[in-house]
Design an enzyme around this catalytic site. Sequence first.
Site, PDB file in Angstrom:
ATOM      1  N   CYS A   1      -2.331   1.689  -4.303  1.00 10.81           N
ATOM      2  CA  CYS A   1      -1.300   1.073  -5.136  1.00 10.81           C
ATOM      3  C   CYS A   1      -1.797   0.939  -6.575  1.00 10.81           C
ATOM      4  O   CYS A   1      -2.857   0.370  -6.816  1.00 10.81           O
ATOM      5  CB  CYS A   1      -0.958  -0.300  -4.577  1.00 10.81           C
ATOM      6  SG  CYS A   1       0.180  -1.212  -5.627  1.00 10.81           S
TER       7      CYS A   1
ATOM      8  N   CYS B   1       4.137  -1.713  -0.733  1.00  4.13           N
ATOM      9  CA  CYS B   1       2.809  -2.306  -0.787  1.00  4.13           C
ATOM     10  C   CYS B   1       2.906  -3.807  -0.547  1.00  4.13           C
ATOM     11  O   CYS B   1       3.945  -4.420  -0.767  1.00  4.13           O
ATOM     12  CB  CYS B   1       2.179  -2.032  -2.144  1.00  4.13           C
ATOM     13  SG  CYS B   1       0.545  -2.758  -2.329  1.00  4.13           S
TER      14      CYS B   1
ATOM     15  N   CYS C   1      -2.044  -3.049  -7.408  1.00  4.54           N
ATOM     16  CA  CYS C   1      -3.012  -3.973  -6.818  1.00  4.54           C
ATOM     17  C   CYS C   1      -4.186  -3.272  -6.142  1.00  4.54           C
ATOM     18  O   CYS C   1      -5.152  -3.914  -5.765  1.00  4.54           O
ATOM     19  CB  CYS C   1      -2.316  -4.889  -5.823  1.00  4.54           C
ATOM     20  SG  CYS C   1      -1.895  -4.063  -4.286  1.00  4.54           S
TER      21      CYS C   1
ATOM     22  N   CYS D   1       1.826  -6.018  -2.322  1.00 10.01           N
ATOM     23  CA  CYS D   1       2.063  -6.728  -3.587  1.00 10.01           C
ATOM     24  C   CYS D   1       3.536  -6.671  -3.992  1.00 10.01           C
ATOM     25  O   CYS D   1       3.944  -7.290  -4.968  1.00 10.01           O
ATOM     26  CB  CYS D   1       1.201  -6.146  -4.704  1.00 10.01           C
ATOM     27  SG  CYS D   1       1.794  -4.564  -5.336  1.00 10.01           S
TER      28      CYS D   1
ATOM     29  N   ASP E   1     -15.439  19.313 -19.007  1.00 11.07           N
ATOM     30  CA  ASP E   1     -15.878  19.248 -17.621  1.00 11.07           C
ATOM     31  C   ASP E   1     -14.958  20.107 -16.743  1.00 11.07           C
ATOM     32  O   ASP E   1     -13.735  19.969 -16.829  1.00 11.07           O
ATOM     33  CB  ASP E   1     -15.827  17.783 -17.163  1.00 11.07           C
ATOM     34  CG  ASP E   1     -16.474  17.575 -15.810  1.00 11.07           C
ATOM     35  OD1 ASP E   1     -16.962  18.552 -15.216  1.00 11.07           O
ATOM     36  OD2 ASP E   1     -16.484  16.419 -15.348  1.00 11.07           O
TER      37      ASP E   1
HETATM   38 ZN   LIG Z   1       0.251  -3.133  -4.487  1.00 12.10          ZN
END
Ligand SMILES: [Zn+2]
EC number: 6.3.5.13
Lengths: 241, 480
Positions: free
Chosen positions: B270, B286, B273, B288, B406
Site C-alpha cells: 500500500c 487495504c 501505509c 488503512c 544504472d
Molecule cells: Zn494502506
Amino acid sequence: MTGNRVRIALVLPDLLGTYGDRGNAIVLAQRLRWRGIGSRLVTVLSSDDAVPEGCDLYLIGGGEDVAQVAAVRFLRRGGGLARAVEHGVPVLGICGGLQVLGTSFVTGDGQRHEGLGLVDAATEPGRGRAIGEVTTQSTLGGVGMLTGFENHLGRTTLGPGSHALGRVVRGVGNGAEEAEGAVTGHVVCTYMHGPVLARNPKLADLLLEWAIGEPLAPLADPPELKALRTERTRVHVRNRK
Amino acid sequence: MTDTTRETDEPSVDQTPAQRRAPEQPPRTGRHRPPDQRQDPEQSSPEQSGTDQTGVDQHWKVVPAPERHPERTRRRDLRTNLAINAGRMAASLSQRLGLGSGGMIGGRLAMTLQPDLLQRLAAGRRVVMVTGTNGKTTTTQMVAEALRAQAPAVSNATGANMLDGHVAALLTRLDAPFAALEVDELHLAQVTERFEPAAILLLNLSRDQLDRVGEVRTVAASLQRALAQVPDAQVIANRDDPNIVFAAIDHPHVTWVSGGVRWRDDALNCPRCGAFIGDVDRDWRCECGLARPPADWKVTDTGVLDAEGTHHELALALPGHVNRVNATFALAAALELGGEEAPALARIRRISQAAGRYDTVRVGGRKVRLLLAKNPASWLEMLDLVSGNDEPLVLVVNSREADGYDVSWLWDVDFEMLRGRPVQVAGDRALDLAVRLRYAQVPATVASTVEVALGGTDGGVPDVIANYTAFRDVLTRSRR
Ligand SMILES: [Zn+2]
C-alpha cells in the site's frame, strides 16, 4: 539442499527489491543449472509469517527507509534467519540489505534503528548520495576485482566483527577507510547493484559453494561477460556524478 | 500585483453560457461521465449548473468561458510582450541554426524575462496536463488530436515536458483555445501552483531511473500535493495502479480508467501505509482504507467499456493494449472538455506514431519499426507487443544522463519471454544486455551499431526496441 535442489530464498522483494536485485537469484539459479544442479526459488513476502528455515542461501535487496525499518521487524520474527547464519548458511545483503543486516542505521528523519546485527557495520547518512560505478579489489580469496553500481546515502563504519568485502579502487563504497561492503562468516554485504552477482561470477560461485558445502565444477565465462568485466573494471571508465 | 492581461470587458456571471461563448471557441463543458450521461449545458438553467455542491448526481458544471484571444483583444504589459517576442525569436533562430526544434531555448528565455509567463499564456485556455511514468508523449498527442476535432490545440509534441517546454508550446500559437501538455511527474506541482488545468491525466507510476527520479512513493506523494492545489480540475486516473489511486483518491473530481497493470513490482504494498496488498488485479482494500475505486472506463481487448456497459470499439492504428489504455485516457479527456466521441475518436485512430514511437522508418536502408522502452514497465509492454510476431528483433540500451546511469533494471525485465528467439543487441550497454539475455537463455549477438545489428537479421521488418537516448539516436538517423 533437499532432493538435490538448492533452495534460494529471495527475501522481501516487495520491501527490498528496488533495482534489479532479483537478478542475483536469476544468476545463482542459472549457474547451478549450467552445472546440472537444480534449484528452487523461495520468495518470502512481507505478508508471510516469517523467514522460512531450511533454505540454502538467502538474498536480501535494497529499499527505502520505511521499508528497511519494516524489514528489520519482519526478519527478526521467529529468529529463523539468525539461526541459519549460525549454521553457516550464506546470506547476501545489497545496499539497504547491508544496513538492515548491520548493527544500526539512521533513517532520513534522524532516527537511529537497531539492525539485525548479523554483520558488524553501523550506517549513518552521509552528506550526499554516492552514485556511480564502483570497483573494488575483493578481500575474499579467489574473487578478484568486483564491479557494481552504487546509489546510496548511507556511510558505513565497520566494527571489529566484520571486514570489508573489498578495497575501493574507484567509487565511494562504505565511505570510510577505502572499504566497501561487510563480511562476517558467510554473511556478505555490499552496496553494489548491477546486480553484483551478474557482474561478478566468482562471487556468485563462492556463495553457491558455501550453500552446497562443496566445490563446484568451474564454468567458463561467456565472452560477453568477460568483455563486460573488462569494460567495467577499466579504470578510465568515466564515473559520472 | 495587477494583472494587465485581464480585460475589463470580461463577461459577467449573469450571462448564459451561450452568451458568454465567443465565436471560434470551444463549447462549454461539464464534468463528463461517459457520453450518454452528458447533459447539454445550453439547455440548463444557471442554478442547475453551478458548482458541485449538489452532490453526486452532478455530472457537469459550467466552467467560465476561456478568455478571448490574448493577442488581438488584450493589451498585454510590456514585459509579457517582450518575453513572448524574445522567446519566439530565440526559438526561430535556434531552429534556423539547426540547434533543434528551438522550443526549449525560446521557452527558457521567455520565462527569464517574464517569470509569470506560463500562467499568463495558460490564462483563458483549457489545458490538459498528461503525466505518469510511461505513455505521456503518445497520450498527449492523442489528447491534442482529439481536441483539434473541436478547435486548435497546441502541444509540447517533442516531449520537452518541464515548464519552459510548456511555455514554448503555448507560444507556438497564442490563439489556440486548447493545450495538451505532457508534464514530468515531479513537475506537475509546479504547474498547478501557477494555474488550474481543465483536466489532469495520471497514467501510471513505476520505477524509472532511481538515480534521477527517486522512489515511486516520493513521486506519488508529489502528485498528490499537485492535485490538492487544483480542486476544480477534472482528474482522469488509472484505478488499477495503487500508486495513482493513492495520489488521486482524495481529489473531488476523478474519472477512473481501468487499463490493468502488467508491471506489479511497484504496487505490491500500500502506497499510503505500507501494508501488503498483493494481487492488484482484484478489488483490493487495504487496512488503512485505501481501496481500488470502481472503474468509469474499462479497457478491453478491442476497445473500451463505459460505466453503463456500452462497448466502444477503438480500432487504433497504434498497436497493443498499452495504446488502447492511452486512447481511453485521451477520449475521456476530450469528452470532459466538451468534445463529441465520434470525431475525437476518428482523430485518435489515425495516429500512427508519436515522436517516432511505433513509427515504421528506414534505418541504414532497412525498413524497421521503432519502439521506445525506458524502464521495466515499458519494456514489459514492448516485449509483450513483439512477442505477438516473429519479426527480427534488435534491442538497444544506452545509459546516458537522460537514461539514468544504472542499468541494473535490465534484471527487473522479464526477458525470459524471448527465450529461444535470436536477438541482436546494440548500444552503449550492449554487453550488460547480452549478459542479461545469456542468463535468460535468449541467444544474443552483440553488434557495434544498430545498422550492423540490422545487417545481422534475416528478412521481414525488424522491431527495434530502444531506450531513451538510443531511441533518439536511431530516430535521428532514420528516414520516413
Ligand atoms: Zn494502506
